[in-house]
Design an enzyme around this catalytic site. Structure first.
Site, PDB file in Angstrom:
ATOM      1  N   LYS A   1     -14.971 -28.935 -16.251  1.00  0.00           N
ATOM      2  CA  LYS A   1     -15.691 -27.893 -15.510  1.00  0.00           C
ATOM      3  C   LYS A   1     -15.621 -26.609 -16.325  1.00  0.00           C
ATOM      4  O   LYS A   1     -14.538 -26.054 -16.509  1.00  0.00           O
ATOM      5  CB  LYS A   1     -15.075 -27.706 -14.122  1.00  0.00           C
TER       6      LYS A   1
ATOM      7  N   THR B   1     -15.019 -30.202  -6.937  1.00  0.00           N
ATOM      8  CA  THR B   1     -15.293 -30.019  -8.361  1.00  0.00           C
ATOM      9  C   THR B   1     -14.103 -29.443  -9.131  1.00  0.00           C
ATOM     10  O   THR B   1     -13.997 -29.650 -10.344  1.00  0.00           O
ATOM     11  CB  THR B   1     -16.497 -29.082  -8.563  1.00  0.00           C
ATOM     12  N   ASP B   2     -13.216 -28.730  -8.444  1.00  0.00           N
ATOM     13  CA  ASP B   2     -12.146 -28.015  -9.148  1.00  0.00           C
ATOM     14  C   ASP B   2     -11.374 -28.907 -10.113  1.00  0.00           C
ATOM     15  O   ASP B   2     -11.115 -28.527 -11.249  1.00  0.00           O
ATOM     16  CB  ASP B   2     -11.151 -27.414  -8.147  1.00  0.00           C
TER      17      ASP B   2
HETATM   18  N1  LIG Z   1     -12.498 -25.977  -4.330  1.00  0.00           N
HETATM   19  C1  LIG Z   1     -13.426 -27.057  -3.997  1.00  0.00           C
HETATM   20  C2  LIG Z   1     -14.714 -26.840  -4.663  1.00  0.00           C
HETATM   21  C3  LIG Z   1     -15.666 -27.979  -4.600  1.00  0.00           C
HETATM   22  O1  LIG Z   1     -15.566 -28.820  -3.762  1.00  0.00           O
HETATM   23  O2  LIG Z   1     -16.541 -28.051  -5.413  1.00  0.00           O
HETATM   24  C4  LIG Z   1     -12.821 -28.366  -4.453  1.00  0.00           C
HETATM   25  O3  LIG Z   1     -12.627 -28.567  -5.603  1.00  0.00           O
HETATM   26  O4  LIG Z   1     -12.568 -29.191  -3.635  1.00  0.00           O
END
Ligand SMILES: N[C@@H](CC(=O)O)C(=O)O
Ligand SMILES: N[C@@H](CC(=O)O)C(=O)O
Lengths: 438, 438
Positions: free
Chosen positions: B256, B178-179
């Protein structure tokens, strides 16, 4: 042809309300507005008019098919109104400091210059209501757009504010541009120690010569907060697009979240301190604010200016971090992704920065929420490299705070301790409900 | 003492559910959770447990007063379930590409490693519902945290996506961290040309081994969007903290906005494309999205990597801009204040950048709203210096777009034209109501 000549030929003067028909690519577009003085910056072949919505638009002379006067410029209104400025004994006294920005300015339709409307008479004329709330002592500190505020201005404002508070004023209102009002609010929050009275920053998203201006209501609400019992540094701005209420935000938790809306300022990760209704009622939204008390306010103005705020992004090169270290920066606040991450290939440079004594702090470009470097491997590596996780602090607040912290210590352990000490409500110890996107 | 030894002495194994009483500064605190394998990164004297809320916490051995097993580790569950993977004729077929991040991972309680749960069987076991929606062809591209995504990964994802779409799949789902999901979504939006089918990025804010995980519902909703008639690059994530619906956001307008909430992803300056209700109904929130059609998708993957994203702030030194120019950067996206301003003393360096052929683009750190460089003197000076105002584009989207634009031209006039051309809904031509903080 130069614009002055063009206007002269057509018998049009600056300040006239005109209708222009412009032709471009065969299409006709019609504009109505007030003719503005030619900008120093325009190429000289553009007529600039102020539209009814308050924005300026430039139209190249060669594209103007027709220009007609709808209404001649009014004679420049004289200031006839003379405010009754004898202090009234029953009212508290506050100081209003002018620093510039839209709230303190009007456009002179003859010269095109933005000038400060900042004598007491001007203020009274613009917003006579405030004289019913308090005796007003206005003082113009400087007149700059807030994008040009520097740490030295924060320091000057802090000293003038403390001086006013320590010499009989019940509160201080600071009229300020909106662009960087959040940064200044944070700076004052850290620099004004033993704050015993309200300090209220106020601005306007629309200048007072626009019908939709928020300047008057914001100033009235700010004045009310300045005589309230909240001994905090606050930002007071519209809480909605309509004129129902303003909000008083804590200076360390507030951010400009919209380029143009009147209700652009928002508390992030926290609830505002109070609602100020247009009928004058102050509704406190929480009771854990600092209360008015006795005692001298003092200024702790030590700031380290060699601090940078760096937002990271995919594809960012580590050379940007190296450059800061090479240039002798003492602190770096990173706006990381998600819970507080950077691309892994920045970590060696971050570690080198810490090893060379640079304080590196982590915040999140999500803005809302709290960083947590314990969840993912990337976070743990950053922790191990010595990065200081800044809880739920805004990146802008962490930046200002790190300048202030490094003004006091070069020791990284001490700096970390100070960064994680809650000096002015910049950290909410636990996440509150209803503080996301409101 | 090292943690392995400590645990052995106490008869505790990795995976056991324990209660720990820790004493610090004379105060007792109690924790309950699952004992995690020692991190490679920990100093070796810390017991790490996974709390019920899913977060890990490390407790120094010397502070542990008591540690008791509440429940012994279960034997590692075997994958007994064998999905029926014979394609069903009546269902459309989609490809799910795995790239890493929380959604594609589980924690192995024996090794502590995060591993991809990404065979078809694993997926079926975790979220069997998706096989009722479509025949699923899973493919693991790589397994990285999204903070480590680079432009080269965007390019690989784009090619794999186009390949899948051009070979009989009705849509593609991309499981992603998500990052930086917003950046990748923007990159795919520009690189996938003549897009005729849905491309859906999906992630999870909580890993699937946490009770509150959003992984399953997000994946189900993403699969539904992938067989819908919206031929757009979209991000599908929770729309609320509860499991009522997901939202499909346009890839160029999504960000995000929270570090940890399940409903962290938001459309900025625009309304989402659709709501996907948990009962499976797709409610389109607008009808101006690209519709599914015939035709080959192709990839325009030319990217100029020498581009920087720079957030400005009071006290920022112009040397940071000079450095980028000296280092041969071809483009700079500025995250300005308010309507799109910088401190005036940066303007000479910005002008120099433009004079040397660097494309300098302006966005706003307010995030919401539109830049307008015609309102204030600072904006007009920036315009005159040659800065390209990026309308209401997100800074992150403008950054990705500028890389793509400069992959096609070095000519600043052409670059400006392309930056202001709406390729993938990245510009909303007029400001829509109800797009602020929702
Ligand atoms: N830090 C992780 C968090 C996630 O997977 O949501 C990423 O962005 O890969
Ligand atoms: N750019 C101006 C805008 C305003 O006054 O609101 C400033 O911040 O000074």
């Amino acid at each position: 042809m130069r614009v002055e000549e063009f206007l002269k030929q057509k018998g049009i003067e600056v300040g006239d309300y005109v209708r222009i028909i412009k032709v471009e690519d065969g299409e006709k577009v019609e504009y109505e507005g007030i003719v503005m003085p030619p900008y120093e910056l325009s190429e000289g072949d553009t007529v600039v008019i102020k539209l009814d919505n308050g924005y300026n638009i430039g139209i190249a002379i060669e594209k103007i098919q027709e220009i007609n006067v709808i209404e001649k410029a009014k004679a420049k209104p004289e200031v006839h109104f003379k405010a009754e400025l004898e202090p009234r004994k029953e009212l508290p006294t506050i100081t209003i400091l002018g620093t510039g920005g839209t709230i303190a300015s009007r456009i002179d339709y003859e010269t095109g210059a933005v000038y400060p409307a900042f004598t007491a008479e001007e203020l009274a004329k613009a917003v006579p209501e405030i004289f019913e709330i308090a005796n007003i002592k206005p003082k113009l500190l400087f007149n700059i757009f807030s994008e040009d505020m520097k740490p030295k201005h924060w320091i000057e404002i802090a000293h003038e504010t403390a001086k006013a508070l320590n010499s009989g004023n019940e509160g201080v209102v600071i009229a300020h541009g909106t662009d960087t009002m959040g940064y200044t609010a944070a700076a004052l929050s850290f620099m004004l120690r033993n704050l015993t009275k309200p300090v209220v920053l106020v601005g306007a998203q629309r200048s007072s010569d626009r019908p939709s201006s928020d300047a008057a209501m914001n100033l009235i609400c700010a004045t009310r907060m300045a005589v309230s019992d909240a001994a905090e540094v606050m930002v007071v701005m519209h809480g909605e697009t309509s004129d129902t209420y303003c909000l008083a935000h804590r200076g360390t938790k507030v951010r400009k979240m919209h380029t143009s809306r009147r209700d652009a300022f928002r508390s992030i990760n926290d609830i505002p301190i109070a609602k100020i209704w247009s009928d004058g009622k102050i509704e406190f939204l929480r009771d854990d604010y600092r209360k008015r008390s006795e005692g001298e306010v003092w200024v702790d103005d030590k700031l380290e200016e060699k601090v940078a705020l760096v937002k990271v992004y995919p594809g960012m090169s580590a050379e940007l971090i190296d450059f800061l270290v090479d240039k002798g920066y003492k602190g770096i606040v990173i706006e990381g992704t998600g819970l507080g991450h950077t691309p892994s290939d920045l970590i060696p440079s971050i570690k080198r920065a810490v090893d060379e004594g640079v304080a590196v702090c982590m915040t999140s470009q999500c803005l809302y929420g709290r960083v947590n470097l314990n969840v993912y491997a990337t976070g743990r590596k950053l922790l191990k490299a010595g990065v200081i996780p800044c809880e739920d602090m805004l990146p802008e607040t962490a930046y200002v705070k790190l300048m202030w912290v490094l003004g006091h210590t070069n020791d990284l352990r001490e700096a970390k301790k100070m960064m994680l000490t809650n000096y002015a409500g910049e950290i909410t110890p636990y996440t509150k409900p209803n503080t996301f996107l409101i």
